[in-house]
Write a protein that holds these residues in place. Structure first.
Motif, PDB file in Angstrom:
ATOM      1  N   MET A   1       0.844  -1.180   0.000  1.00  0.00           N
ATOM      2  CA  MET A   1       0.000   0.000   0.000  1.00  0.00           C
ATOM      3  C   MET A   1       0.888   1.242   0.000  1.00  0.00           C
ATOM      4  N   SER A   2       0.575   2.212  -0.800  1.00  0.00           N
ATOM      5  CA  SER A   2       1.399   3.412  -0.902  1.00  0.00           C
ATOM      6  C   SER A   2       0.872   4.567  -0.061  1.00  0.00           C
ATOM      7  N   LEU A   3      -0.052   4.286   0.812  1.00  0.00           N
ATOM      8  CA  LEU A   3      -0.663   5.313   1.643  1.00  0.00           C
ATOM      9  C   LEU A   3      -0.600   4.876   3.098  1.00  0.00           C
ATOM     10  N   SER A   4      -0.284   5.812   4.003  1.00  0.00           N
ATOM     11  CA  SER A   4      -0.299   5.494   5.431  1.00  0.00           C
ATOM     12  C   SER A   4      -0.883   6.662   6.204  1.00  0.00           C
ATOM     13  N   PHE A   5      -1.427   6.357   7.366  1.00  0.00           N
ATOM     14  CA  PHE A   5      -2.004   7.362   8.252  1.00  0.00           C
ATOM     15  C   PHE A   5      -0.852   8.067   8.950  1.00  0.00           C
ATOM     16  N   TYR A   6      -0.757   9.392   8.760  1.00  0.00           N
ATOM     17  CA  TYR A   6       0.376  10.132   9.289  1.00  0.00           C
ATOM     18  C   TYR A   6       0.072  10.862  10.594  1.00  0.00           C
ATOM     19  N   THR A   7      -0.986  11.685  10.605  1.00  0.00           N
ATOM     20  CA  THR A   7      -1.235  12.504  11.786  1.00  0.00           C
ATOM     21  C   THR A   7      -2.681  12.971  11.824  1.00  0.00           C
ATOM     22  N   VAL A   8      -3.107  13.406  12.990  1.00  0.00           N
ATOM     23  CA  VAL A   8      -4.390  14.081  13.163  1.00  0.00           C
ATOM     24  C   VAL A   8      -4.075  15.561  13.328  1.00  0.00           C
ATOM     25  N   VAL A   9      -4.688  16.402  12.510  1.00  0.00           N
ATOM     26  CA  VAL A   9      -4.452  17.843  12.567  1.00  0.00           C
ATOM     27  C   VAL A   9      -5.538  18.479  13.429  1.00  0.00           C
ATOM     28  N   ILE A  10      -5.121  19.296  14.379  1.00  0.00           N
ATOM     29  CA  ILE A  10      -6.038  19.921  15.322  1.00  0.00           C
ATOM     30  C   ILE A  10      -5.858  21.434  15.251  1.00  0.00           C
ATOM     31  N   ASP A  11      -6.947  22.148  14.938  1.00  0.00           N
ATOM     32  CA  ASP A  11      -6.919  23.608  14.951  1.00  0.00           C
ATOM     33  C   ASP A  11      -6.760  24.091  16.391  1.00  0.00           C
ATOM     34  N   ALA A  12      -5.968  25.134  16.578  1.00  0.00           N
ATOM     35  CA  ALA A  12      -5.740  25.652  17.930  1.00  0.00           C
ATOM     36  C   ALA A  12      -5.509  27.151  17.891  1.00  0.00           C
ATOM     37  N   ARG A  13      -6.069  27.826  18.865  1.00  0.00           N
ATOM     38  CA  ARG A  13      -5.776  29.265  19.007  1.00  0.00           C
ATOM     39  C   ARG A  13      -4.384  29.445  19.594  1.00  0.00           C
ATOM     40  N   ASP A  14      -4.008  28.596  20.549  1.00  0.00           N
ATOM     41  CA  ASP A  14      -2.664  28.622  21.142  1.00  0.00           C
ATOM     42  C   ASP A  14      -2.054  27.239  20.925  1.00  0.00           C
ATOM     43  N   LEU A  15      -1.433  27.056  19.762  1.00  0.00           N
ATOM     44  CA  LEU A  15      -0.973  25.720  19.406  1.00  0.00           C
ATOM     45  C   LEU A  15       0.096  25.189  20.351  1.00  0.00           C
ATOM     46  N   ARG A  16       0.952  26.046  20.882  1.00  0.00           N
ATOM     47  CA  ARG A  16       1.983  25.563  21.804  1.00  0.00           C
ATOM     48  C   ARG A  16       1.380  25.092  23.126  1.00  0.00           C
ATOM     49  N   ALA A  17       0.403  25.825  23.643  1.00  0.00           N
ATOM     50  CA  ALA A  17      -0.257  25.400  24.889  1.00  0.00           C
ATOM     51  C   ALA A  17      -1.024  24.097  24.684  1.00  0.00           C
ATOM     52  N   GLN A  18      -1.724  23.978  23.547  1.00  0.00           N
ATOM     53  CA  GLN A  18      -2.435  22.740  23.244  1.00  0.00           C
ATOM     54  C   GLN A  18      -1.459  21.572  23.107  1.00  0.00           C
ATOM     55  N   ALA A  19      -0.348  21.800  22.441  1.00  0.00           N
ATOM     56  CA  ALA A  19       0.657  20.744  22.289  1.00  0.00           C
ATOM     57  C   ALA A  19       1.195  20.313  23.650  1.00  0.00           C
ATOM     58  N   ARG A  20       1.488  21.268  24.520  1.00  0.00           N
ATOM     59  CA  ARG A  20       1.998  20.922  25.855  1.00  0.00           C
ATOM     60  C   ARG A  20       0.960  20.127  26.644  1.00  0.00           C
ATOM     61  N   PHE A  21      -0.320  20.539  26.583  1.00  0.00           N
ATOM     62  CA  PHE A  21      -1.381  19.814  27.288  1.00  0.00           C
ATOM     63  C   PHE A  21      -1.424  18.364  26.821  1.00  0.00           C
ATOM     64  N   TRP A  22      -1.494  18.146  25.507  1.00  0.00           N
ATOM     65  CA  TRP A  22      -1.616  16.776  24.994  1.00  0.00           C
ATOM     66  C   TRP A  22      -0.342  15.963  25.201  1.00  0.00           C
ATOM     67  N   CYS A  23       0.828  16.614  25.239  1.00  0.00           N
ATOM     68  CA  CYS A  23       2.060  15.894  25.596  1.00  0.00           C
ATOM     69  C   CYS A  23       1.957  15.353  27.014  1.00  0.00           C
ATOM     70  N   GLU A  24       1.440  16.159  27.929  1.00  0.00           N
ATOM     71  CA  GLU A  24       1.255  15.705  29.312  1.00  0.00           C
ATOM     72  C   GLU A  24       0.219  14.595  29.391  1.00  0.00           C
ATOM     73  N   VAL A  25      -0.883  14.743  28.661  1.00  0.00           N
ATOM     74  CA  VAL A  25      -1.946  13.732  28.680  1.00  0.00           C
ATOM     75  C   VAL A  25      -1.407  12.376  28.235  1.00  0.00           C
ATOM     76  N   LEU A  26      -0.681  12.358  27.123  1.00  0.00           N
ATOM     77  CA  LEU A  26      -0.287  11.099  26.480  1.00  0.00           C
ATOM     78  C   LEU A  26       1.149  10.670  26.768  1.00  0.00           C
TER      79      LEU A  26
END
Length: 121
Positions: A1-26
């Protein structure tokens, strides 16, 4: 297969804060960061991850797609996530469901399921 699932894109007003939150969660880390996107994952080679991109507007309606988390201890994880900045959410789930609906700091709903057996072992 030449296609793979790469990422989920999430809209954010404060992308760095959202990234830090989800890093802590996961227990993930930031694997790429620029002014217009922040990508997080288990490690730089792991796929899929989350990619946060900036938007000006806030979230207005219930998500059409959401994340389900599979904990060992649902109650302990819900409390940990609330301490990180999540909030309980009512999306009409009713009182008898086995999952807990939470919102991340920007209002995106996600569920903490009752503990489930691993599908891989």
């Amino acid at each position: 297969m030449s296609l793979s699932f790469y990422t989920v894109v999430i809209d954010a007003r404060d992308l760095r804060a959202q990234a830090r939150f989800w890093c802590e969660v996961l227990d993930w880390r930031i694997v790429f960061e620029a002014d217009d996107e922040v990508v997080i994952g288990k490690n730089a080679a792991a796929e899929p991850g989350f990619c946060f991109v900036p938007v000006q507007e806030g979230k207005a309606v219930k998500n059409r797609l959401h994340i389900d988390l599979n904990p060992d201890d649902q109650a302990a994880e819900v409390e940990r996530l609330i301490a990180l900045g999540a909030r309980r959410a009512d999306v009409g789930q009713g009182p008898d469901v086995t999952w807990v609906v939470l919102e991340d700091p920007e209002g995106n709903e996600f569920c903490v399921l009752s503990p489930k057996r691993s599908l891989t072992g």
